[in-house]
Write an enzyme that holds these catalytic residues in place. Structure first.
Site, PDB file in Angstrom:
ATOM      1  CG  ASP A   1       2.546  -2.785   0.668  1.00  0.00           C
ATOM      2  OD1 ASP A   1       2.192  -3.446  -0.326  1.00  0.00           O
ATOM      3  OD2 ASP A   1       3.450  -3.160   1.441  1.00  0.00           O
TER       4      ASP A   1
ATOM      5  CG  ASN B   1      -3.748  -2.503  -3.478  1.00  0.00           C
ATOM      6  OD1 ASN B   1      -4.092  -1.879  -2.481  1.00  0.00           O
ATOM      7  ND2 ASN B   1      -3.411  -1.924  -4.618  1.00  0.00           N
TER       8      ASN B   1
ATOM      9  CD1 TRP C   1      -8.951  -4.766   1.961  1.00  0.00           C
ATOM     10  CD2 TRP C   1      -9.471  -5.518  -0.099  1.00  0.00           C
ATOM     11  NE1 TRP C   1     -10.266  -4.439   1.712  1.00  0.00           N
ATOM     12  CE2 TRP C   1     -10.604  -4.892   0.454  1.00  0.00           C
ATOM     13  CE3 TRP C   1      -9.558  -6.060  -1.384  1.00  0.00           C
ATOM     14  CZ2 TRP C   1     -11.822  -4.790  -0.233  1.00  0.00           C
ATOM     15  CZ3 TRP C   1     -10.765  -5.963  -2.072  1.00  0.00           C
ATOM     16  CH2 TRP C   1     -11.874  -5.337  -1.496  1.00  0.00           C
TER      17      TRP C   1
ATOM     18  NE  ARG D   1      -0.899 -10.170  -5.943  1.00  0.00           N
ATOM     19  CZ  ARG D   1      -0.342  -9.637  -4.837  1.00  0.00           C
ATOM     20  NH1 ARG D   1      -0.439 -10.258  -3.694  1.00  0.00           N
ATOM     21  NH2 ARG D   1       0.311  -8.501  -4.911  1.00  0.00           N
TER      22      ARG D   1
ATOM     23  CG  HIS E   1      -3.803  -4.411  -7.782  1.00  0.00           C
ATOM     24  ND1 HIS E   1      -2.921  -3.960  -6.826  1.00  0.00           N
ATOM     25  CD2 HIS E   1      -3.276  -5.574  -8.246  1.00  0.00           C
ATOM     26  CE1 HIS E   1      -1.905  -4.806  -6.733  1.00  0.00           C
ATOM     27  NE2 HIS E   1      -2.097  -5.798  -7.579  1.00  0.00           N
TER      28      HIS E   1
ATOM     29  CB  SER F   1       8.206   0.217  -7.326  1.00  0.00           C
ATOM     30  OG  SER F   1       8.343  -1.191  -7.368  1.00  0.00           O
ATOM     31  CB  THR F   2      12.121   0.716 -10.905  1.00  0.00           C
ATOM     32  OG1 THR F   2      12.574   0.956  -9.561  1.00  0.00           O
ATOM     33  CG2 THR F   2      12.007   2.055 -11.605  1.00  0.00           C
TER      34      THR F   2
ATOM     35  CG  ASN G   1       5.749  -2.899  -7.954  1.00  0.00           C
ATOM     36  OD1 ASN G   1       5.285  -1.791  -7.710  1.00  0.00           O
ATOM     37  ND2 ASN G   1       6.017  -3.774  -6.986  1.00  0.00           N
ATOM     38  CD1 TRP G   2       9.605  -2.458 -14.020  1.00  0.00           C
ATOM     39  CD2 TRP G   2       8.005  -3.218 -15.387  1.00  0.00           C
ATOM     40  NE1 TRP G   2       9.049  -1.374 -14.666  1.00  0.00           N
ATOM     41  CE2 TRP G   2       8.076  -1.805 -15.504  1.00  0.00           C
ATOM     42  CE3 TRP G   2       7.055  -3.908 -16.162  1.00  0.00           C
ATOM     43  CZ2 TRP G   2       7.240  -1.083 -16.360  1.00  0.00           C
ATOM     44  CZ3 TRP G   2       6.232  -3.187 -17.019  1.00  0.00           C
ATOM     45  CH2 TRP G   2       6.334  -1.794 -17.106  1.00  0.00           C
TER      46      TRP G   2
HETATM   47  C1  IPE Z   1       5.843  -0.704  -2.829  1.00  0.00           C
HETATM   48  O1  IPE Z   1       5.120  -1.819  -2.480  1.00  0.00           O
HETATM   49  C2  IPE Z   1       5.480  -0.264  -4.223  1.00  0.00           C
HETATM   50  C3  IPE Z   1       4.145   0.301  -4.393  1.00  0.00           C
HETATM   51  C4  IPE Z   1       3.262   0.516  -3.454  1.00  0.00           C
HETATM   52  C5  IPE Z   1       3.809   0.663  -5.751  1.00  0.00           C
HETATM   53  P1  IPE Z   1       5.700  -3.293  -2.702  1.00  0.00           P
HETATM   54  O2  IPE Z   1       4.684  -4.231  -2.173  1.00  0.00           O
HETATM   55  O3  IPE Z   1       6.130  -3.471  -4.097  1.00  0.00           O
HETATM   56  O4  IPE Z   1       7.014  -3.248  -1.789  1.00  0.00           O
HETATM   57  P2  IPE Z   1       7.839  -4.421  -1.095  1.00  0.00           P
HETATM   58  O5  IPE Z   1       8.190  -5.400  -2.163  1.00  0.00           O
HETATM   59  O6  IPE Z   1       6.954  -5.018  -0.052  1.00  0.00           O
HETATM   60  O7  IPE Z   1       9.016  -3.728  -0.493  1.00  0.00           O
HETATM   61  C1  IPE Z   2       0.430  -2.467  -3.422  1.00  0.00           C
HETATM   62  O1  IPE Z   2      -0.197  -3.627  -3.018  1.00  0.00           O
HETATM   63  C2  IPE Z   2       0.149  -2.139  -4.875  1.00  0.00           C
HETATM   64  C3  IPE Z   2       1.297  -2.296  -5.774  1.00  0.00           C
HETATM   65  C4  IPE Z   2       2.523  -2.619  -5.450  1.00  0.00           C
HETATM   66  C5  IPE Z   2       1.029  -2.046  -7.177  1.00  0.00           C
HETATM   67  P1  IPE Z   2       0.524  -5.036  -3.151  1.00  0.00           P
HETATM   68  O2  IPE Z   2       0.147  -5.639  -4.453  1.00  0.00           O
HETATM   69  O3  IPE Z   2       1.979  -4.905  -2.906  1.00  0.00           O
HETATM   70  O4  IPE Z   2      -0.160  -5.830  -1.962  1.00  0.00           O
HETATM   71  P2  IPE Z   2       0.505  -6.913  -1.021  1.00  0.00           P
HETATM   72  O5  IPE Z   2       1.736  -6.293  -0.432  1.00  0.00           O
HETATM   73  O6  IPE Z   2       0.823  -8.092  -1.881  1.00  0.00           O
HETATM   74  O7  IPE Z   2      -0.543  -7.202   0.010  1.00  0.00           O
HETATM   75 MG    MG Z   3       3.145  -5.067  -1.244  1.00  0.00          MG
END
Ligand code: IPE
Ligand code: IPE
Ligand code: MG
Length: 237
Positions: A15, A17, A20, A28, A32, A60-61, A63-64
């Site tokens: 988590d 990315n 950062w 963003r 990644h 994750s399911t 993240n859609w």
């Molecule tokens: C968890 O991170 C999923 C992955 C790292 C792929 P998220 O950023 O999606 O989780 P939440 O929304 O903060 O719980």
């Molecule tokens: C985790 O980084 C990667 C994925 C969920 C794919 P994020 O994209 O959730 O990064 P933040 O939480 O917005 O910083």
């Molecule tokens: Mg995140």
């Protein structure tokens, strides 16, 4: 560094990315991309410490719910990751495994993952389990459905008690062992639907380090933490 016990399965919620990238005034997607480099670094250090299984939460399911542009960027990066790094990964003895529901993944993504799994299927050093369109609750429901379907096919009674061992055969992570150490980066202290069954007795390590900054030092810190735990699994010693 030397350790008494090395976890046999580490699961990582990668988590931070986005944060950062934002902190650096970048898009963003750049976060990644830097996150993909961190996966490479992690696998190299894991090889050194002979960690046998690493699960990586990549999508994750849930993240859609993100904007379609970000979703596409993540999957394009995954394809690029396989295209540019598979040869090296294979040469290092890393086996690729996929955990997650295949139905929403595009044909291109499925073809890439399937060929990466096929090419690396005999590798024994590490299994790198890429969790893509993965959700712990969905995994448990789909495992139950597939178990019941197998019982129907074999004409065995549907109401027979299910043993954990029998059930685990239907999890996406099969045949990986239970998670010993769960790492979550970027300061959040939640599980976000990751490997709900498999973390039953995992040790939890949380760090403020953002995933793209994760490297040898951060992994060693997690291993020191793990080595200091007394795991009792419900017993007394
Ligand atoms: C968890 O991170 C999923 C992955 C790292 C792929 P998220 O950023 O999606 O989780 P939440 O929304 O903060 O719980
Ligand atoms: C985790 O980084 C990667 C994925 C969920 C794919 P994020 O994209 O959730 O990064 P933040 O939480 O917005 O910083
Ligand atoms: Mg995140």
């Amino acid at each position: 560094m030397k350790f008494k016990t090395i976890p046999s399965h580490i699961a990582v919620i990668m988590d931070g990315n986005g944060r950062w990238a934002e902190a650096k005034g970048k898009k963003r997607t750049e976060g990644h991309r830097a996150g993909a480099d961190a996966i490479d670094r992690l696998l190299d250090v894991a090889l050194e410490y002979k960690i046998k299984n690493i699960s990586l939460y990549a999508f994750s399911t849930e993240n859609w719910k993100r904007p379609i542009t970000e979703i596409n960027a993540i999957f394009n990066l995954l394809i690029e990751f396989i295209d540019t790094r598979l040869d090296k990964i294979h040469a290092k003895g890393i086996r690729i495994h996929h955990s997650g529901n295949r139905s929403k993944l595009s044909k291109t993504v499925l073809q890439k993952i399937d060929s990466a799994m096929d090419v690396t299927k005999k590798n024994k050093k590490i299994t790198a389990n890429f969790c893509l369109n993965y959700g712990g609750q969905e995994e448990i429901l789909s495992a139950f459905t597939r178990l019941q379907n197998a019982r129907k096919t074999n004409q065995s009674p549907l109401d027979k008690t299910i043993s954990p061992k029998e059930f685990e055969k239907y999890l996406y992570t099969h045949p990986l062992p239970p998670v010993d150490l769960l790492i979550r980066t970027a300061g959040e202290q939640r599980v976000s639907n990751f490997l709900l069954w498999q973390i039953a007795y995992a040790e939890f390590f949380f760090t403020n380090t953002l995933w793209p900054d994760f490297g040898r030092e951060a992994l060693e810190e997690a291993l020191v933490f793990f080595d200091s735990r007394k795991r009792k699994f419900g017993g007394l010693t």
